[in-house]
Design an enzyme around this catalytic site. Structure first.
Site, PDB file in Angstrom:
ATOM      1  N   ARG A 163     -11.440   6.751  10.376  1.00 26.89           N
ATOM      2  CA  ARG A 163     -10.820   5.971   9.304  1.00 26.89           C
ATOM      3  C   ARG A 163      -9.666   6.745   8.691  1.00 26.89           C
ATOM      4  NH1 ARG A 163     -13.152   2.884   5.981  1.00 26.89           N
ATOM      5  NH2 ARG A 163     -10.966   2.604   5.399  1.00 26.89           N
TER       6      ARG A 163
ATOM      7  N   ARG B 244       0.861  -1.172   0.000  1.00 26.73           N
ATOM      8  CA  ARG B 244       0.000   0.000   0.000  1.00 26.73           C
ATOM      9  C   ARG B 244       0.904   1.230   0.000  1.00 26.73           C
ATOM     10  NH1 ARG B 244      -3.204  -1.039   5.290  1.00 26.73           N
ATOM     11  NH2 ARG B 244      -4.063   1.036   4.870  1.00 26.73           N
TER      12      ARG B 244
ATOM     13  N   SER C   9     -12.310   0.693  14.783  1.00 23.61           N
ATOM     14  CA  SER C   9     -12.211  -0.729  15.113  1.00 23.61           C
ATOM     15  C   SER C   9     -13.351  -1.159  16.034  1.00 23.61           C
ATOM     16  CB  SER C   9     -10.864  -0.997  15.804  1.00 23.61           C
ATOM     17  OG  SER C   9     -10.882  -2.201  16.529  1.00 23.61           O
ATOM     18  N   LEU C  10     -14.086  -2.194  15.627  1.00 25.36           N
ATOM     19  CA  LEU C  10     -15.125  -2.758  16.491  1.00 25.36           C
ATOM     20  C   LEU C  10     -14.522  -3.289  17.786  1.00 25.36           C
ATOM     21  CD1 LEU C  10     -17.399  -4.811  14.038  1.00 25.36           C
ATOM     22  CD2 LEU C  10     -17.906  -2.595  15.076  1.00 25.36           C
ATOM     23  N   ARG C  11     -13.344  -3.887  17.692  1.00 26.14           N
ATOM     24  CA  ARG C  11     -12.675  -4.445  18.872  1.00 26.14           C
ATOM     25  C   ARG C  11     -12.341  -3.363  19.880  1.00 26.14           C
ATOM     26  NH1 ARG C  11      -7.562  -4.200  20.284  1.00 26.14           N
ATOM     27  NH2 ARG C  11      -7.016  -3.319  18.262  1.00 26.14           N
ATOM     28  N   ARG C  12     -11.748  -2.264  19.412  1.00 28.92           N
ATOM     29  CA  ARG C  12     -11.390  -1.172  20.317  1.00 28.92           C
ATOM     30  C   ARG C  12     -12.633  -0.507  20.886  1.00 28.92           C
ATOM     31  NH1 ARG C  12      -6.849   0.845  16.033  1.00 28.92           N
ATOM     32  NH2 ARG C  12      -5.078  -0.354  16.848  1.00 28.92           N
ATOM     33  N   LYS C  13     -13.635  -0.304  20.043  1.00 27.63           N
ATOM     34  CA  LYS C  13     -14.879   0.313  20.497  1.00 27.63           C
ATOM     35  C   LYS C  13     -15.536  -0.507  21.603  1.00 27.63           C
ATOM     36  CE  LYS C  13     -19.466   1.801  18.884  1.00 27.63           C
ATOM     37  NZ  LYS C  13     -20.363   1.942  17.698  1.00 27.63           N
TER      38      LYS C  13
ATOM     39  N   CYS D  22     -16.878 -13.705   9.691  1.00 28.21           N
ATOM     40  CA  CYS D  22     -17.570 -12.448  10.020  1.00 28.21           C
ATOM     41  C   CYS D  22     -16.694 -11.624  10.946  1.00 28.21           C
ATOM     42  CB  CYS D  22     -18.903 -12.758  10.704  1.00 28.21           C
ATOM     43  SG  CYS D  22     -19.713 -11.326  11.458  1.00 28.21           S
TER      44      CYS D  22
END
Length: 305
Positions: free
Chosen positions: A144, A10, A124-128, A235
């Site tokens: 983002r 990237r 991040s869903l994990r951090r949230k 998922c």
């Protein structure tokens, strides 16, 4: 004439740092290399949360296609961004020694931690989920972009802080003084590790990359990613996992959270380094049997609705 190894990456500052690290290591071993920067879909769309974009492979897909089309020979990734199932014909070729695994909070003062109106940013869903588990009265907003973009957005908004991976900021010397180590937050599986992938049939590149592989790091991230793969089933979900080695003994800590952070299923274990195989799977199955399967089903339903 010796083959020139084309390194796909990237084009963000952090990704280029990682790719150049691999480039320098290979050239120090006597190999010839060339960098091929590619912009990914994940970098182009900065407004939509990752989970809405189909997070699996969003940062790796473009490089996968370039490799399959023979435009690059190898690709360098932050390993936590790599799906647990690689595309057919692409294989893990080297896991580099791991950097800092911690998440950190970049903040504008810490008084808000004791208040009910704190605003934290993360994509991040994990951090949230973990932040809301610890600070249920706070708000978490989506953030983002590459590291530089996210730092700028934090400065431009009225948020109290934003969560970053320490390794990324340290690698490009962007870690400010106003940070807190979130040592209570379980990192993403393979956080802090760099992965180099190659075409399965490219024996030249694969042989070169063997010299870059760090076996201890490779074992730890294998355990974490196996835990992730069994739990998530394709998922995305708020899942954290960390395996560490000391004196030939592995300590593992993994957890699954509900999206709002109210539920937490965790597993801790210690085992011999030589007996690491299937330990991630065992930990994941333990969580699934304790109620994690029901939670995963509800997470999938919410994210797909």
């Amino acid at each position: 004439m010796a083959k020139i190894i084309r390194i796909g990456t990237r084009d963000s500052e952090l990704a280029l740092w990682q790719a150049n690290t691999v480039k320098n290591k290979l050239e120090n071993l006597g190999y010839k290399t060339e960098l091929i920067p590619v912009k990914s879909t994940g970098d182009l769309n900065l407004d939509q949360p990752l989970y809405e974009m189909g997070i699996t492979g969003i940062f790796t897909k473009t490089l996968d296609v370039a490799m399959i089309k023979n435009k690059i020979d190898i690709a360098v990734h932050s390993m936590k961004d790599v799906p647990t199932a690689l595309p057919k014909g692409i294989v893990e070729a080297a896991v580099l020694p791991r950097a800092n695994t911690l998440d950190i909070l970049i903040h504008k003062g810490t008084d808000f931690l004791n208040e009910e109106n704190g605003i934290i940013a993360t994509g991040s869903l994990r951090r949230k989920a973990q932040w809301l588990h610890k600070y249920p009265a706070h708000s978490v907003v989506n953030l983002r972009g590459n590291v530089n973009t996210r730092m700028q957005k934090l400065n431009d908004n009225n948020w109290n802080g934003a969560i970053f991976a320490a390794a990324g900021l340290e690698r490009i010397h962007l870690k400010p003084e106003n940070f807190i180590d979130l040592d209570w937050m379980i990192p993403a599986p393979a956080q802090g590790a760099m992965l180099v992938v190659a075409n399965e049939d490219d024996n030249f590149s694969r042989k070169a990359l063997v010299h870059l592989n760090d076996e201890e790091t490779s074992i730890c991230v294998h355990i974490e990613r196996e835990f992730l793969k069994v739990l998530e089933g394709g998922c995305t979900a708020p899942i954290g996992a960390l395996a560490t080695v000391e004196n030939d003994e592995v300590s593992f800590h993994g957890a699954l959270f509900s999206l709002d952070g109210t539920q937490k299923f965790e597993e801790k274990s210690t085992f011999s380094l030589k007996n690491y195989k299937n330990k991630g799977r065992e930990a994941a199955n333990s969580i699934l049997s304790k109620g994690g399967k029901k939670l995963m089903d509800s997470i999938k339903a919410k994210l797909n609705s």
